[in-house]
Motif scaffolding. Structure first.
Motif, PDB file in Angstrom:
ATOM      1  N   ASP A 151      11.923  -3.519 -12.812  1.00 51.33           N
ATOM      2  CA  ASP A 151      11.291  -4.804 -12.595  1.00 51.33           C
ATOM      3  C   ASP A 151      11.220  -5.420 -11.157  1.00 51.33           C
ATOM      4  O   ASP A 151      10.171  -5.767 -10.796  1.00 51.33           O
ATOM      5  CB  ASP A 151      11.927  -5.866 -13.502  1.00 51.33           C
ATOM      6  N   ILE A 152      12.205  -5.059 -10.422  1.00 51.70           N
ATOM      7  CA  ILE A 152      12.093  -5.506  -8.987  1.00 51.70           C
ATOM      8  C   ILE A 152      13.025  -4.435  -8.392  1.00 51.70           C
ATOM      9  O   ILE A 152      13.992  -3.862  -8.829  1.00 51.70           O
ATOM     10  CB  ILE A 152      13.029  -6.832  -8.528  1.00 51.70           C
ATOM     11  N   ALA A 153      12.558  -4.045  -6.961  1.00 55.93           N
ATOM     12  CA  ALA A 153      13.003  -3.223  -5.994  1.00 55.93           C
ATOM     13  C   ALA A 153      13.351  -4.015  -4.927  1.00 55.93           C
ATOM     14  O   ALA A 153      12.514  -4.836  -4.216  1.00 55.93           O
ATOM     15  CB  ALA A 153      12.118  -1.940  -5.944  1.00 55.93           C
ATOM     16  N   THR A 154      14.437  -3.481  -4.182  1.00 56.16           N
ATOM     17  CA  THR A 154      14.774  -4.420  -3.090  1.00 56.16           C
ATOM     18  C   THR A 154      15.002  -3.331  -1.989  1.00 56.16           C
ATOM     19  O   THR A 154      15.763  -2.156  -2.129  1.00 56.16           O
ATOM     20  CB  THR A 154      16.316  -5.133  -2.993  1.00 56.16           C
ATOM     21  N   GLN A 155      14.670  -3.590  -0.440  1.00 55.27           N
ATOM     22  CA  GLN A 155      14.619  -2.743   0.390  1.00 55.27           C
ATOM     23  C   GLN A 155      15.302  -3.394   1.586  1.00 55.27           C
ATOM     24  O   GLN A 155      15.240  -4.627   1.606  1.00 55.27           O
ATOM     25  CB  GLN A 155      13.425  -2.356   0.779  1.00 55.27           C
ATOM     26  N   SER A 156      15.842  -2.626   2.471  1.00 59.37           N
ATOM     27  CA  SER A 156      16.439  -3.486   3.692  1.00 59.37           C
ATOM     28  C   SER A 156      16.056  -2.698   4.866  1.00 59.37           C
ATOM     29  O   SER A 156      15.602  -1.419   4.936  1.00 59.37           O
ATOM     30  CB  SER A 156      18.009  -3.113   3.689  1.00 59.37           C
ATOM     31  N   GLY A 198      14.183  -7.409   5.216  1.00 64.29           N
ATOM     32  CA  GLY A 198      14.403  -6.703   3.773  1.00 64.29           C
ATOM     33  C   GLY A 198      13.099  -7.020   3.207  1.00 64.29           C
ATOM     34  O   GLY A 198      12.278  -7.834   3.625  1.00 64.29           O
ATOM     35  N   SER A 199      13.066  -6.570   1.952  1.00 65.60           N
ATOM     36  CA  SER A 199      11.916  -6.965   0.894  1.00 65.60           C
ATOM     37  C   SER A 199      12.113  -6.817  -0.579  1.00 65.60           C
ATOM     38  O   SER A 199      12.996  -6.135  -0.833  1.00 65.60           O
ATOM     39  CB  SER A 199      10.568  -6.322   1.447  1.00 65.60           C
ATOM     40  N   VAL A 200      11.442  -7.413  -1.178  1.00 61.54           N
ATOM     41  CA  VAL A 200      11.362  -7.066  -2.676  1.00 61.54           C
ATOM     42  C   VAL A 200       9.836  -6.594  -3.126  1.00 61.54           C
ATOM     43  O   VAL A 200       8.825  -7.065  -2.593  1.00 61.54           O
ATOM     44  CB  VAL A 200      11.601  -8.390  -3.502  1.00 61.54           C
ATOM     45  N   LEU A 201      10.195  -5.479  -3.990  1.00 66.42           N
ATOM     46  CA  LEU A 201       8.533  -4.949  -4.487  1.00 66.42           C
ATOM     47  C   LEU A 201       8.633  -5.198  -5.852  1.00 66.42           C
ATOM     48  O   LEU A 201       9.729  -4.778  -6.548  1.00 66.42           O
ATOM     49  CB  LEU A 201       8.519  -3.415  -3.995  1.00 66.42           C
ATOM     50  N   THR A 202       7.433  -5.526  -6.512  1.00 64.21           N
ATOM     51  CA  THR A 202       7.566  -5.691  -7.915  1.00 64.21           C
ATOM     52  C   THR A 202       6.036  -5.889  -8.330  1.00 64.21           C
ATOM     53  O   THR A 202       4.993  -6.157  -7.629  1.00 64.21           O
ATOM     54  CB  THR A 202       8.169  -7.009  -8.249  1.00 64.21           C
ATOM     55  N   ASN A 203       5.957  -5.362  -9.691  1.00 64.68           N
ATOM     56  CA  ASN A 203       4.520  -5.465 -10.137  1.00 64.68           C
ATOM     57  C   ASN A 203       4.358  -6.529 -11.322  1.00 64.68           C
ATOM     58  O   ASN A 203       3.273  -6.787 -11.878  1.00 64.68           O
ATOM     59  CB  ASN A 203       4.394  -4.171 -11.169  1.00 64.68           C
ATOM     60  N   ASN A 204       5.556  -7.306 -11.117  1.00 60.46           N
ATOM     61  CA  ASN A 204       5.593  -8.507 -12.079  1.00 60.46           C
ATOM     62  C   ASN A 204       5.156  -9.898 -11.283  1.00 60.46           C
ATOM     63  O   ASN A 204       5.751 -10.415 -10.301  1.00 60.46           O
ATOM     64  CB  ASN A 204       6.981  -8.831 -12.604  1.00 60.46           C
ATOM     65  N   LYS A 246       0.741  -1.251   0.058  1.00 62.69           N
ATOM     66  CA  LYS A 246      -0.130  -0.198   0.159  1.00 62.69           C
ATOM     67  C   LYS A 246       0.878   1.343  -0.247  1.00 62.69           C
ATOM     68  O   LYS A 246       0.700   2.133  -0.679  1.00 62.69           O
ATOM     69  CB  LYS A 246      -0.824   0.013   1.295  1.00 62.69           C
ATOM     70  N   LYS A 247       1.724   1.172   0.943  1.00 63.27           N
ATOM     71  CA  LYS A 247       2.594   2.547   1.152  1.00 63.27           C
ATOM     72  C   LYS A 247       3.444   2.877  -0.238  1.00 63.27           C
ATOM     73  O   LYS A 247       3.417   4.071  -0.594  1.00 63.27           O
ATOM     74  CB  LYS A 247       3.464   2.277   2.319  1.00 63.27           C
ATOM     75  N   PHE A 248       4.110   1.668  -0.878  1.00 61.29           N
ATOM     76  CA  PHE A 248       4.851   2.172  -1.958  1.00 61.29           C
ATOM     77  C   PHE A 248       4.062   1.409  -3.051  1.00 61.29           C
ATOM     78  O   PHE A 248       4.983   1.586  -4.380  1.00 61.29           O
ATOM     79  CB  PHE A 248       6.015   1.088  -1.926  1.00 61.29           C
ATOM     80  N   ASN A 249       2.901   1.445  -3.220  1.00 55.47           N
ATOM     81  CA  ASN A 249       2.012   1.473  -4.495  1.00 55.47           C
ATOM     82  C   ASN A 249       2.614   0.169  -5.373  1.00 55.47           C
ATOM     83  O   ASN A 249       2.685   0.436  -6.550  1.00 55.47           O
ATOM     84  CB  ASN A 249       1.923   2.699  -5.382  1.00 55.47           C
ATOM     85  N   SER A 250       2.822  -1.088  -4.932  1.00 53.28           N
ATOM     86  CA  SER A 250       3.425  -2.074  -5.438  1.00 53.28           C
ATOM     87  C   SER A 250       2.525  -3.287  -5.509  1.00 53.28           C
ATOM     88  O   SER A 250       1.720  -3.416  -4.684  1.00 53.28           O
ATOM     89  CB  SER A 250       4.854  -2.489  -4.945  1.00 53.28           C
ATOM     90  N   LYS A 251       2.339  -3.878  -6.749  1.00 46.46           N
ATOM     91  CA  LYS A 251       1.255  -5.065  -6.856  1.00 46.46           C
ATOM     92  C   LYS A 251       1.800  -6.093  -5.929  1.00 46.46           C
ATOM     93  O   LYS A 251       0.955  -6.813  -5.188  1.00 46.46           O
ATOM     94  CB  LYS A 251       1.267  -5.744  -8.139  1.00 46.46           C
ATOM     95  N   HIS A 252       3.132  -6.288  -5.726  1.00 51.66           N
ATOM     96  CA  HIS A 252       3.538  -7.469  -5.027  1.00 51.66           C
ATOM     97  C   HIS A 252       4.613  -7.126  -3.908  1.00 51.66           C
ATOM     98  O   HIS A 252       5.322  -6.238  -4.296  1.00 51.66           O
ATOM     99  CB  HIS A 252       3.887  -8.553  -5.800  1.00 51.66           C
ATOM    100  N   CYS A 253       4.695  -7.843  -2.785  1.00 53.98           N
ATOM    101  CA  CYS A 253       5.795  -7.680  -1.989  1.00 53.98           C
ATOM    102  C   CYS A 253       6.124  -8.998  -1.349  1.00 53.98           C
ATOM    103  O   CYS A 253       5.125  -9.737  -0.984  1.00 53.98           O
ATOM    104  CB  CYS A 253       5.260  -6.607  -0.852  1.00 53.98           C
ATOM    105  N   VAL A 254       7.366  -9.296  -0.932  1.00 57.62           N
ATOM    106  CA  VAL A 254       7.954 -10.415  -0.451  1.00 57.62           C
ATOM    107  C   VAL A 254       8.874 -10.012   0.669  1.00 57.62           C
ATOM    108  O   VAL A 254       9.835  -9.354   0.379  1.00 57.62           O
ATOM    109  CB  VAL A 254       8.391 -11.528  -1.366  1.00 57.62           C
TER     110      VAL A 254
END
Ligand SMILES: *Cc1c(COP(=O)(O)O)cnc(C)c1O
Length: 388
Positions: A178-183, A196-202, A41-49
């Protein structure tokens, strides 16, 4: 002790963690799902792990993008080693491209030159990893243009820039790459302890990374045919899960992100104002064309030590005597022994990053840094610059 960065934890964080400890599942439970939902929600991404670290996020992203010994990974040398290490985990060929001396992100002209060269030699899997150094986003529109033109994957190592905006958009990371990574290490803009996480719309990349997080285990309609109990593994995965205890802290921290970013900007403004008329110190600049909000994970300054009678070590000693501990971000990747043989002569080939390294240090910047301490730090810097 004044470190260059540290976490901000309040009673709400503590209460939330205690609550998670009392719940039925303390890993792979509701807090994991909730944190992922909040991040999306915060980063407007379709998916997050969510994952055990930012490093795990880079590693699994590489696997999901199909990196192997024939792949090429391009990034800048002024980043934490984990960015470059991710290429080595998968035996991919690492390329280092110089930074620009304005916002210290990858230099777009140098990047295009490198892409031309690699593309002409091969039809291979190429990934560009842009690092939003110190919390200043790369020019993601141009990055995206280049990645389409040269048919590459695009990753955003977003670890510094949690809460930054590009074109006024806090969700730029998943939007342009394609993919963003956070720590969520304690020095980053929000923390889960480690994490950490990955954020992606794919959707496909998301599925792969989600399975790889937990040994490669998956269930679907085909596995169900072998019984409700049955799961399968087709690809070697890891245990890169993040516990509910960590995620509970993350949920509570994410609620404070806007406050954290505005505090960090206040502190940065204090430094900028305090040093604005001084010689021999270069302050961080903002690229003004892209409507950027800086997340100020770091406050990097460059000091023209060549013009002064004292060295960076002298400045560190002065700070350390006053219980202040700045840091250098970063030793260029090509200077680390692990990489030295692959990148001989790169201090000459990538002059901006070498020049940057020789003069850079990060001044303390964290949410709880008092104005009294800020005043002391800025007085010491001024004293040092004026020293005969
Ligand atoms: C912190 C950081 C990482 C690694 O994150 P961890 O959670 O410590 O594994 C990767 N890249 C950059 C740019 C970072 O700052």
């Amino acid at each position: 002790m004044i470190r260059y960065n540290t976490q901000f934890i309040d009673n709400k964080d503590i209460k939330q963690v205690i609550k998670s400890l009392k719940s039925d599942l303390i890993t792979t439970g509701q807090y994991v799902k909730e944190f992922e939902l909040d991040l999306k929600k915060k980063f407007n991404s379709k998916h997050c792990v969510v994952l055990s670290s930012g490093t795990a996020a880079l590693h699994l992203s590489g696997i999901a993008l199909g990196w192997n010994k024939y792949s090429h990974v391009i990034t800048s040398p002024i980043t934490f080693a984990a960015t470059a290490n991710s290429a080595l985990y998968l035996n991919s060929k690492l390329h280092l491209v110089d930074i620009n001396l304005k916002d210290y992100t990858i230099d777009l002209n140098c990047l295009e030159k490198k892409l031309k060269k690699i593309r002409s030699r091969s039809s291979k899997n190429i990934t560009v990893i842009g690092v939003d150094y110190a919390g200043h986003p790369c020019d993601w529109e141009s990055m995206s243009f280049l990645s389409k033109k040269y048919k590459t994957f695009l990753m955003n190592d977003n670890c510094h820039a949690i809460g930054a905006k590009f074109k006024g958009n806090i969700g730029y990371a998943a939007k342009y790459s394609d993919i963003a990574t956070q720590s969520y290490h304690p020095v980053k803009n929000i923390t889960t302890g480690e994490g950490g996480s990955v954020l992606t719309n794919n959707h496909e990349l998301y599925n792969k990374i989600k399975n790889l997080r937990s040994h490669g285990i998956y269930k679907n309609k085909f596995t169900k045919k072998k019984g409700i109990h049955f799961y399968d593994i087709t690809e070697l995965g890891y245990n890169f899960r993040l516990s509910d205890i960590n995620c509970a802290l993350g949920i509570s921290q994410l609620k404070k992100l806007d406050f954290f970013i505005s505090k960090r900007n206040q502190i940065a403004s204090y430094y900028l104002k305090s040093f604005s008329n001084l010689e021999n110190i270069f302050l961080p600049q903002m690229s003004n064309s892209n409507n950027i909000s800086h997340a100020y994970h770091l406050f990097p300054v460059r000091i023209n030590f060549k013009k002064l009678n004292y060295s960076r070590s002298d400045l560190f000693r002065l700070f350390n005597k006053n219980n202040i501990f700045p840091q250098v971000h970063y030793i260029p990747i090509y200077m680390l022994s692990l990489y030295k043989n692959k990148f001989r002569g790169f201090s000459k080939k990538l002059p901006n990053s070498y020049e940057f390294y020789n003069n850079q240090l990060s001044l303390p910047l964290y949410v709880n840094l008092s104005f009294k301490k800020l005043d002391l730090i800025s007085k010491l810097v001024k004293f040092f610059l004026a020293r005969e």
